[in-house]
Design a protein around this motif. Structure first.
Motif, PDB file in Angstrom:
ATOM      1  N   ASN A 365       1.876  -3.012  -6.823  1.00  0.00           N
ATOM      2  CA  ASN A 365       2.406  -1.863  -6.081  1.00  0.00           C
ATOM      3  C   ASN A 365       1.752  -0.576  -6.580  1.00  0.00           C
ATOM      4  N   VAL A 368      -1.951  -0.316  -5.472  1.00  0.00           N
ATOM      5  CA  VAL A 368      -2.107   0.107  -4.069  1.00  0.00           C
ATOM      6  C   VAL A 368      -1.902   1.617  -3.958  1.00  0.00           C
ATOM      7  N   GLN A 369      -0.855   2.135  -4.599  1.00  0.00           N
ATOM      8  CA  GLN A 369      -0.578   3.576  -4.552  1.00  0.00           C
ATOM      9  C   GLN A 369      -1.751   4.377  -5.121  1.00  0.00           C
ATOM     10  N   LEU A 372      -4.897   4.313  -2.854  1.00  0.00           N
ATOM     11  CA  LEU A 372      -4.715   5.160  -1.667  1.00  0.00           C
ATOM     12  C   LEU A 372      -4.822   6.639  -2.046  1.00  0.00           C
ATOM     13  N   LEU A 404       0.135  -6.381   1.531  1.00  0.00           N
ATOM     14  CA  LEU A 404      -0.350  -5.050   1.161  1.00  0.00           C
ATOM     15  C   LEU A 404       0.647  -3.989   1.597  1.00  0.00           C
ATOM     16  N   HIS A 405       1.311  -4.245   2.725  1.00  0.00           N
ATOM     17  CA  HIS A 405       2.343  -3.319   3.198  1.00  0.00           C
ATOM     18  C   HIS A 405       3.571  -3.384   2.286  1.00  0.00           C
ATOM     19  N   MET A 409       1.380  -0.080   1.184  1.00  0.00           N
ATOM     20  CA  MET A 409       0.329   0.454   2.038  1.00  0.00           C
ATOM     21  C   MET A 409       0.858   0.623   3.473  1.00  0.00           C
ATOM     22  N   ASP A 413      -3.056   1.482   7.639  1.00  0.00           N
ATOM     23  CA  ASP A 413      -4.089   1.297   6.611  1.00  0.00           C
ATOM     24  C   ASP A 413      -4.357  -0.181   6.348  1.00  0.00           C
ATOM     25  N   VAL A 414      -3.311  -1.002   6.429  1.00  0.00           N
ATOM     26  CA  VAL A 414      -3.508  -2.446   6.266  1.00  0.00           C
ATOM     27  C   VAL A 414      -4.446  -2.943   7.369  1.00  0.00           C
ATOM     28  N   ALA A 417      -7.922  -1.873   6.764  1.00  0.00           N
ATOM     29  CA  ALA A 417      -8.544  -2.610   5.649  1.00  0.00           C
ATOM     30  C   ALA A 417      -9.196  -3.903   6.127  1.00  0.00           C
TER      31      ALA A 417
END
Ligand code: ZN
Length: 477
Positions: A365, A368-369, A372, A404-405, A409, A413-414, A417
């Protein structure tokens, strides 16, 4: 002249009587109509939408009323469905299908997690292995993955041959960018403690082992000889910047991008300093390293493979499968057979959660943050090479993207990607990743709204590749 025409017509007729050849040549013009079309680049939704396709490529996109449809065009009406570009798996392994758990075997052999499945894959027949790849490729395509970047574990030429067979229309499958063998130093091999008399011969079937800058260059050239589309290097702590830089320079001289597997901080720094095109996995990356990647325009390729108790579910499924197989062997022993079947049910019903995976998820998590926030370019791949009981390879793979969500995310954006961003990472932004004039007509459609519910990606109901309908669950029967 007349005679020539008749001859031509006769030979065309002969072609069409061999059904599979006909299936490969797309209808010259097709119009696909759908209630909605999502442009991942902007997030805009066109509604209603139509896509005019000629010779396998998108010719025009717009409102159905605005498109001039040539007479005789084939119409595919998907009702209220939403169209998206075909999905791209930026990191996969079509020629490997590992069955877990191998814990007991690992404890005895003191070897890597890939053993014994990896060893079996290497020493078994390459013919058998490439046929496995044929199945995995078809299953990926049926789930909406129209392009993959296959990054190693394919024997010497399994992935390049599979790519060529798909391109020639011999077997169905996604477009493949094939890496051939992975480049590795002798220090980093996935299988160790081999019989010393056989070790090199075995490892050479799967990896290009190098030591020093010159041999790294040589390894790239060997892959170039096998006509690969991309170079894959595994970086570990012993790999030096000059070694990796030599491989990258040689690859770039041959117009090939280099994907570098790097997980720990040291390997990631080596990949950055040597000028990799994409960093695969990257789990331990620091904020400072993300900044360097952004400044150099490198891609970060997420592989959320284990996210969300994936391996716990694989273990459960495989254990239950083993128990059911055991029960089948006890056909004469009703009472014991029942016991094994009951045990299988219990395993499936249990809430088996691995503490390690929970902490792993929390780290992911934050990864991913941070990615981004950093503004670094990113794409995603499944790194799929696992057998998931009860699911096809395609179903398992598309099930990875929504994680990913879950990890924070945004849905759009997913989708980026695995469409527009991935196309750019592959260097194929002029060919795939968006529904735009000139690009291949690689389309998928879902019933719902993937922005509101990203798990819609697991329920792709229409797949078109290069203007050919692969699957259409919307068609009325
Ligand atoms: Zn991988």
């Amino acid at each position: 002249m007349r005679k020539l025409f008749t001859l031509l017509a006769a030979s065309l007729l002969a072609l069409s009587s061999t059904g599979h050849l006909m299936a490969q040549s797309p209808a010259p013009v097709t119009l696909v109509k759908a209630g909605r079309l999502l442009d991942p680049r902007t997030g805009n939704v066109l509604s209603p939408a139509a896509v005019l396709i000629e010779n396998g490529r998108v010719k025009e996109v717009g409102a159905p009323a605005k498109i001039q449809v040539p007479a005789g065009a084939k119409i595919v009406d998907l009702g209220s469905a939403m169209l998206l570009p075909g999905l791209i798996d930026g990191h996969t392994h079509l020629l490997m299908d590992i069955v877990l758990p191998a814990e007991a075997e690992r404890a005895r052999r003191l070897n890597g997690g890939f053993v014994p499945a990896q060893l079996l894959a290497i020493v078994e027949s390459p013919g058998k292995r490439v046929l496995l790849g044929v199945q995995m490729a078809r299953e990926d395509l049926e789930s909406g993955i129209t392009t993959v970047r296959n990054l190693g574990h394919s024997g010497i030429d399994g992935d390049t041959e599979l790519r060529d067979a798909i391109n020639a229309g011999r077997v169905p499958g996604p477009r493949i960018l094939a890496s051939g063998r992975k480049l590795e130093t002798h220090a980093e091999t996935y299988v160790q403690n081999l019989n010393p008399a056989l070790a090199d011969a075995i490892l050479q079937q799967e990896f290009l082992l190098f030591d020093g800058a010159d041999s790294a260059r040589q390894a790239v050239r060997q892959n170039v000889f096998h006509n690969v589309d991309v170079i894959k290097v595994t970086a570990e702590e012993n790999l030096t910047v000059p070694e990796l830089a030599a491989a990258i320079e040689e690859a770039h001289r041959n117009h090939l991008k280099v994907a570098v597997h790097a997980v720990d901080k040291t390997s990631i720094q080596t990949a950055i300093d040597a000028g990799a095109d994409s960093i695969e996995h990257g789990n331990d990356i620091t904020d400072e390293q993300l900044k360097q990647m952004r400044d150099k325009g490198m891609f970060f390729d997420f592989t959320p493979t284990s996210y969300g108790h994936f391996f716990a579910k694989v273990f459960e499924g495989t254990m239950a499968e083993s128990l059911v197989l055991r029960a089948e062997r006890l056909e004469a022993d009703e009472r014991n057979r029942q016991r094994f079947n009951d045990l299988a049910q219990q395993v499936l019903n249990s809430e088996f959660v691995d503490g390690f995976e929970v902490s792993d998820n929390q780290l992911y998590n934050s990864l991913v943050q941070r990615v981004l926030k950093s503004g670094v370019k990113f794409a995603a791949g499944t790194d799929m090479n696992w057998h998931y009981p009860g699911k096809t390879r395609g179903q398992t793979s598309v099930g990875r993207f929504p994680t990913l969500h879950e990890a924070g995310m945004p849905s759009l954006d997913v989708i980026r990607a695995i469409t527009t961003n991935a196309a750019e990472m592959l260097g194929w932004q002029d060919k795939i990743g968006a529904i735009e004039p000139g690009k291949f007509a690689d389309l998928v459609a879902v019933s719902g709204d993937p922005i509101a519910d990203i798990t819609e990606l697991e329920r792709v109901r229409f797949v078109m590749k290069g203007g050919q309908v692969v699957r259409n669950d919307f068609a009325s029967h």
